[in-house]
Design an enzyme around this catalytic site. Sequence first.
Site, PDB file in Angstrom:
ATOM      1  N   HIS A 299       0.672  -1.062  -0.148  1.00  0.00           N
ATOM      2  CA  HIS A 299      -0.061  -0.031   0.021  1.00  0.00           C
ATOM      3  C   HIS A 299       0.909   1.428   0.132  1.00  0.00           C
ATOM      4  CE1 HIS A 299      -2.732  -3.342   1.623  1.00  0.00           C
ATOM      5  NE2 HIS A 299      -3.417  -2.469   0.946  1.00  0.00           N
TER       6      HIS A 299
ATOM      7  N   HIS B  71      -3.724   3.939  -3.367  1.00  0.00           N
ATOM      8  CA  HIS B  71      -3.882   3.344  -2.197  1.00  0.00           C
ATOM      9  C   HIS B  71      -3.145   2.017  -2.029  1.00  0.00           C
ATOM     10  CE1 HIS B  71      -6.151   1.507   1.100  1.00  0.00           C
ATOM     11  NE2 HIS B  71      -6.103   0.318   0.454  1.00  0.00           N
TER      12      HIS B  71
ATOM     13  N   GLU C 188     -20.423  -4.215  22.338  1.00  0.00           N
ATOM     14  CA  GLU C 188     -19.976  -5.517  22.295  1.00  0.00           C
ATOM     15  C   GLU C 188     -18.754  -5.439  21.803  1.00  0.00           C
ATOM     16  OE1 GLU C 188     -23.050  -5.214  21.907  1.00  0.00           O
ATOM     17  OE2 GLU C 188     -24.157  -6.527  23.276  1.00  0.00           O
TER      18      GLU C 188
HETATM   19  C1  LIG Z   1     -12.646  -4.141   8.564  1.00  0.00           C
HETATM   20  C2  LIG Z   1     -11.747  -3.958   7.297  1.00  0.00           C
HETATM   21  N1  LIG Z   1     -12.645  -3.680   6.081  1.00  0.00           N
HETATM   22  C3  LIG Z   1     -12.083  -3.451   4.805  1.00  0.00           C
HETATM   23  C4  LIG Z   1     -10.594  -3.571   4.818  1.00  0.00           C
HETATM   24  C5  LIG Z   1     -10.048  -3.258   3.457  1.00  0.00           C
HETATM   25  N2  LIG Z   1      -9.235  -2.102   3.402  1.00  0.00           N
HETATM   26  C6  LIG Z   1      -8.065  -1.949   3.635  1.00  0.00           C
HETATM   27  S1  LIG Z   1      -7.682  -0.315   3.562  1.00  0.00           S
HETATM   28  C7  LIG Z   1      -9.181   0.349   2.959  1.00  0.00           C
HETATM   29  C8  LIG Z   1      -9.290   1.817   2.747  1.00  0.00           C
HETATM   30  C9  LIG Z   1      -9.111   2.552   3.866  1.00  0.00           C
HETATM   31  O1  LIG Z   1      -9.223   3.727   3.687  1.00  0.00           O
HETATM   32  P1  LIG Z   1      -8.323   4.832   4.580  1.00  0.00           P
HETATM   33  O2  LIG Z   1      -8.290   4.575   5.919  1.00  0.00           O
HETATM   34  O3  LIG Z   1      -8.794   6.078   3.963  1.00  0.00           O
HETATM   35  O4  LIG Z   1      -7.024   4.323   3.747  1.00  0.00           O
HETATM   36  P2  LIG Z   1      -5.807   5.168   2.738  1.00  0.00           P
HETATM   37  O5  LIG Z   1      -6.679   4.694   1.493  1.00  0.00           O
HETATM   38  O6  LIG Z   1      -6.020   6.620   3.138  1.00  0.00           O
HETATM   39  O7  LIG Z   1      -4.701   4.551   2.973  1.00  0.00           O
HETATM   40  C10 LIG Z   1      -9.846  -0.907   3.053  1.00  0.00           C
HETATM   41  C11 LIG Z   1     -11.285  -0.754   2.313  1.00  0.00           C
HETATM   42  C12 LIG Z   1      -9.865  -3.764   5.962  1.00  0.00           C
HETATM   43  N3  LIG Z   1      -8.474  -3.733   6.017  1.00  0.00           N
HETATM   44  N4  LIG Z   1     -10.634  -3.948   7.086  1.00  0.00           N
END
Ligand SMILES: Cc1ncc(C[n+]2csc(CCOP(=O)(O)OP(=O)(O)O)c2C)c(N)n1
Length: 655
Positions: free
Chosen positions: A27, A260, A407
């Site tokens: 990432h 991302h 919870e």
């Molecule tokens: C509970 C959960 N749902 C989905 C994901 C998959 N996921 C990882 S990062 C992300 C996007 C998160 O966005 P953000 O926190 O804004 O990160 P950025 O893109 O800015 O690095 C997703 C959907 C995850 N890791 N955990």
Amino acid sequence: MSSIDTNCVNSLRVVGAELITKAKSGHPGIVLGAAPIMHTLFTRHIKLSPNDENWFNRDRFVLSAGHGSTLLYMVLHLSGYPIKMSDLLNLRQKGSLTPGHPEYGHTPGIEITTGPLGQGIASAVGMAIAGSYLGAKFNKPDYDIVDHYVYVLCGDGDLQEGITQEAMSLAGHLGLNKLIVLYDSNDVQLDGDVAQTNSENTEMKVKAMGWDYFKVNDGNNCDDISKAIDMAKQSTKPVMIEIKTIIGYGAPNSGESSVHGKPMPEEDVKYLRKFLEYNEPEFTFNEEVIKYYDENVKNRGNNECDTWNQTVHAYSRAYKEEYDELCKFMYDEFEISDYTGLPVYEAGSKESTRKVMGKVLDFISSRLPNVMGGSADLTASTMVKGADGIYGTQNPLGRNIKFGVREHAMAAICNGITLHGGMRGFCSGFFVFSDYLKPAVRQAAIMHIPSLFFFSHDTVCVGEDGPTHQPVEQLTMFRATPNVNLYRPADATEMTAAMLDAFSKGNDYPTVITSSRQAVVNLASTNAEGVKKGAYVVYKATKPSKYTIVTCGTELSLCLDVAKKLEENQVYVNVVSMPSMFLFDKQSKEYKESVLPKDHKIMAVEMGASMPWYKYADYVKGIDEFGKSMPINHIFGEYGFTVDAIYDEFMNNVK
Ligand SMILES: Cc1ncc(C[n+]2csc(CCOP(=O)(O)OP(=O)(O)O)c2C)c(N)n1
Ligand SMILES: [Mg+2]
């Protein structure tokens, strides 16, 4: 920003991007965007000692946005933790020290396994609770023994999770002023702009939850970030610092969601290098960077740790008794040796296993001052509460945490308390609502930590409250989860044994214990030794037998009555109690065969989904439908859990 900060931040950005490109996965967005935040936090604020990774008063750092692992690995590498460049170059590869997301117990310096968004921030609340409790217990004028901060780096996704609202709301209520959340606010997430999903006012939201809020408009300005952290440390509340950053800063597609989670193509890395005017060879932190981290993280931290050790040394003379107690907390030296006061139940008496669970827990709390926890607004039902009054600003030495109906955060907080060190967290609710917190139990299992989850109302015998409150598949869920010990004890003897075992030292797994709403008979034939082996023969047929009924929980006494009726009809069966499949599966082949002989036809009986029992049984009497609202005395007949019905089922299907 000084040139040294620029140099450090740029090298984190470029090397991070290169490592991810080399790994062909990872990432880059957060690495490029949040590098100044991590750099500032580590070089100017965080107290860690690479010499003594487990320094009791170190600041805890939680990367709630676990996808930023590369950034954390690089910073820990530079800070002097035993993570070598060769480990970084092995990013995300098989068996490497640098897996895809941070893994507790695997990589030095990692305080908690993260990746499932929201878990980190909620567990950080637990770490802050443990820290505040220990501080209240041991700090004296001029002796700050436990006064560390808990820092979190989170992203937009973390803040969208429900668990985060639960945890932040509780943290605000509890006034956890050592909790500082750094919010990598880049307005972008995996699928696009955050604005497509969120329109709330974060500042108003967090302030309404009792937090302080500061904003840094330029996430590339280390001085501004540092000043905000300074202010946060002065606050009497938990603090969120929203730091505006640009995802993928310096990449051609910066500011877009495409940066991302996809490695940057080689030409984009070249573009980044040019943009940042970074000219070091590939995968290289230059001397200046290495020296700066040596001085400002490693040496500074090691010195702070040395100073703390001196303080503790002086403390040991000024407060001998407290010091001895502190050592017991630090080195996990509490153990129950005196069982006076442990509730005793006569064979033949009747009690619900939840009542036994509550009483045994009270006994354990009276012996183990390091256990802390509570229930999700269900103490009156589950009987589970902590000792010494309600924990909060008025009573920081209270060990009863009133979690409210939260919870998911409750269970993650429980993990945080355990991860902090020195403390053991437990929590509780209705078994059916274990669905609400299962991801945190999974985290505990992955981390091999002994968090404790106690549930009541473990079958459809909940009765009147109906299908929404009657668990069916939850036993299967936990039994199917690797490294979780689920105990379903049958009576007071088994419950007592399970509870004591759950709190014993050295378990490298979480324990889930379920209990009954209704009273059950306390049997003469149950025993603690058998419980620890997971399963044991409770009744041996009076004549050579070819059959075994295996069961657990409240169905054990029922199955004993079935065995009696079968014997009256010249059918001889053994009855096995199996409170823990997890522990039974660990026994020797010989033991397992002595309990479940190969030449026996085996019937399993449980008021829950039949699935897990097929591992052991030829025929299963379970419940593979949702419950129905009715008084408990109708439930047994409705689902065929009466002596006559099970007898008939045995005769028709097993015999
Ligand atoms: C509970 C959960 N749902 C989905 C994901 C998959 N996921 C990882 S990062 C992300 C996007 C998160 O966005 P953000 O926190 O804004 O990160 P950025 O893109 O800015 O690095 C997703 C959907 C995850 N890791 N955990
Ligand atoms: Mg984001």
